[in-house]
Scaffold this motif. Structure first.
Motif, short mmCIF file in Angstrom:
data_model
loop_
_atom_site.label_atom_id
_atom_site.label_comp_id
_atom_site.label_asym_id
_atom_site.label_seq_id
_atom_site.Cartn_x
_atom_site.Cartn_y
_atom_site.Cartn_z
N TYR A 25 0.82 -1.22 0.00
CA TYR A 25 0.00 0.00 0.00
C TYR A 25 0.84 1.26 0.00
O TYR A 25 0.29 2.37 0.07
CB TYR A 25 -0.94 -0.02 1.21
CG TYR A 25 -1.93 -1.15 1.11
CD1 TYR A 25 -3.02 -1.06 0.26
CD2 TYR A 25 -1.74 -2.33 1.82
CE1 TYR A 25 -3.92 -2.12 0.14
CE2 TYR A 25 -2.63 -3.38 1.70
CZ TYR A 25 -3.72 -3.27 0.87
OH TYR A 25 -4.60 -4.31 0.72
N ASN A 26 2.19 1.13 -0.04
CA ASN A 26 3.09 2.28 0.02
C ASN A 26 2.64 3.23 1.13
O ASN A 26 2.43 4.43 0.92
CB ASN A 26 3.13 3.00 -1.33
CG ASN A 26 3.99 2.25 -2.33
OD1 ASN A 26 4.99 1.64 -1.96
ND2 ASN A 26 3.60 2.27 -3.59
N CYS A 27 2.52 2.65 2.35
CA CYS A 27 1.87 3.38 3.44
C CYS A 27 2.63 4.64 3.88
O CYS A 27 2.02 5.56 4.42
CB CYS A 27 1.65 2.45 4.63
SG CYS A 27 3.20 1.84 5.32
N GLN A 28 3.95 4.67 3.61
CA GLN A 28 4.72 5.87 4.00
C GLN A 28 5.08 6.70 2.76
O GLN A 28 6.05 7.45 2.80
CB GLN A 28 6.02 5.46 4.72
CG GLN A 28 5.85 4.49 5.86
CD GLN A 28 5.09 5.10 7.02
OE1 GLN A 28 5.48 6.15 7.53
NE2 GLN A 28 4.01 4.46 7.43
N GLY A 29 4.38 6.56 1.69
CA GLY A 29 4.70 7.27 0.45
C GLY A 29 5.22 6.28 -0.58
O GLY A 29 5.63 5.17 -0.24
N ASP A 30 5.19 6.72 -1.83
CA ASP A 30 5.49 5.82 -2.96
C ASP A 30 6.94 6.01 -3.44
O ASP A 30 7.25 7.07 -3.94
CB ASP A 30 4.51 6.15 -4.09
CG ASP A 30 4.58 5.13 -5.21
OD1 ASP A 30 5.37 4.17 -5.10
OD2 ASP A 30 3.86 5.31 -6.21
N THR A 72 7.42 2.75 -0.48
CA THR A 72 7.78 2.54 0.93
C THR A 72 8.64 1.28 1.01
O THR A 72 8.10 0.17 1.10
CB THR A 72 6.51 2.38 1.81
OG1 THR A 72 5.76 3.59 1.75
CG2 THR A 72 6.89 2.10 3.26
N PRO A 73 9.98 1.44 0.93
CA PRO A 73 10.83 0.24 0.92
C PRO A 73 10.78 -0.48 2.27
O PRO A 73 10.63 0.17 3.31
CB PRO A 73 12.25 0.78 0.69
CG PRO A 73 12.11 2.22 0.37
CD PRO A 73 10.77 2.68 0.86
N VAL A 74 10.90 -1.78 2.21
CA VAL A 74 10.91 -2.61 3.43
C VAL A 74 12.09 -3.57 3.34
O VAL A 74 12.25 -4.26 2.32
CB VAL A 74 9.60 -3.42 3.57
CG1 VAL A 74 9.70 -4.39 4.74
CG2 VAL A 74 8.40 -2.49 3.76
N PRO A 124 6.07 -3.70 8.20
CA PRO A 124 6.45 -3.33 9.57
C PRO A 124 5.99 -1.91 9.94
O PRO A 124 5.95 -1.58 11.11
CB PRO A 124 7.98 -3.40 9.55
CG PRO A 124 8.35 -3.26 8.12
CD PRO A 124 7.22 -3.78 7.30
N HIS A 125 5.62 -1.09 8.95
CA HIS A 125 5.17 0.28 9.24
C HIS A 125 3.68 0.31 9.58
O HIS A 125 3.27 0.88 10.58
CB HIS A 125 5.42 1.20 8.03
CG HIS A 125 6.85 1.22 7.60
ND1 HIS A 125 7.85 1.77 8.35
CD2 HIS A 125 7.44 0.73 6.48
CE1 HIS A 125 9.01 1.64 7.72
NE2 HIS A 125 8.79 1.01 6.58
#
Ligand code: BJW
Length: 261
Positions: A132-137, A139-141, A158-159
């Motif tokens: 969902y790219n929750c921290q912006g597009d 969102t690397p993990v 994890p975010h």
């Protein structure tokens, strides 16, 4: 084997270029032991069609299947090293003082070969991101920092804690990374000779890029052992494997440069 006269013809087209460039596809990595996207899969994956797995729909429907498919391909790609085709392109960059490579490949082998101007249109398989790219597009993990059971498919993000982490590649129906698309478009407007290497020319928008460069005045040289969707449109087709053809092209260009003083 491609005749020397065809290699020399290509070198004469390339030699005067002020802004040479390349569009590459899976064929350039074939000689590094990585199957092309449309090669038949083997073993456990033989009954699957990669085109049906490389979609957000497939991932949402069966996250474990798609995650396992990418884990399988990561295992294939991890030990792969650049082949003479990748290295020849890096050498052309040095010879010409620049050679942007627009690549559809997700294996990062152009960078490993030393090419500095790589535009990765379809992302990188070594990287993961939140679906969902929750921290912006994007969102690397970093999944190496998450405790999860490899047999359970993708871990949660994890975010945001939502399901789930996915490979940072571009699937069918998804937009390409805007920065990569903008960088590619800038190349298409300025390039005067484009090498089109190891791509079937089926997948858009990459497949249209050589034609857009051609509309802006570029000459097209294709390197592919088999005919592609683009072969009818190119100025010259070098019908051999890139690991063999590109080093010969470099040698022929060097000879012309030497002769030119
Ligand atoms: C050698 C060799 C050797 C062998 N030496 N060569 C317009 C019309 C119709 C459809 C569309 C359209 N615009 C967009 C679409 C939809 C879609 C699309 O193109 N579909 C087609 C199937 C028709 N495109 C998209 O969805 C793209 N997004 C987009 O456009 O967003 C806007 C939009 C969305 C929806 C509707 C309309 C607009 C995204 C495309 C993302 C592609 N992603 C993949 C998967 C990446 C992750 C992964 O790898 O799993 O990228 S698909 C797959 O194909 C992969 C590749 O990068 C890509 C290209 O394949 P490539 O590299 O050409 O490999 P192959 O296997 O096809 O060919 C290998 C070649 O090597 C062959 O020619 C061999 O002969 C040759 N070869 N040995 C040199 N030794």
């Amino acid at each position: 084997m491609v005749s020397q006269s065809k290699i020399d013809q290509a070198a004469r087209l390339l030699h005067p270029a002020k802004h040479p460039s390349a569009l590459t596809g899976a064929g350039v990595s074939k000689e590094s032991g990585i199957p092309t996207f449309r090669d038949a899969l083997d073993g456990l994956w033989a009954r699957f069609n990669p085109q049906e797995l490389a979609t957000p729909f497939a991932f949402l429907q069966n996250p474990k299947l798609v995650w396992d498919f990418y884990e399988y391909r990561r295992q294939l790609m991890r030990p792969a090293k650049p082949n003479p085709g990748h290295r020849a392109l890096a050498e052309l960059e040095r010879i010409f003082g620049g050679l942007p490579i627009i690549t559809q490949n997700i294996d990062a082998l152009h960078e490993d070969a030393g090419s500095a101007q790589v535009i990765a249109l379809h992302g990188k398989i070594a990287v993961n991101k939140c679906f969902y790219n929750c921290q912006g597009d994007p969102t690397p993990v970093d999944v190496s920092k998450i405790a999860y059971d490899q047999n359970d498919g993708p871990p949660p993000c994890p975010h945001c804690g939502r399901k789930m982490v996915r490979p940072a590649v571009v699937w069918f129906g998804e937009m390409l990374p805007p920065a990569a698309l903008a960088a590619a478009r800038a190349v298409l407007h300025t390039t005067d000779v484009m090498l089109v290497i190891g791509t079937s020319g089926i997948v858009q928008p990459a497949a249209s890029m050589p034609l857009l460069a051609q509309d802006s005045g570029a000459a097209l040289i294709e390197v592919n052992p088999y005919e592609s969707e683009l072969t009818d449109r190119v100025d010259l087709w070098l019908d051999g494997p890139s690991g063999e053809v590109l080093p010969r092209l470099v040698a022929a260009v060097k000879k012309l440069r030497g002769n030119a003083g």
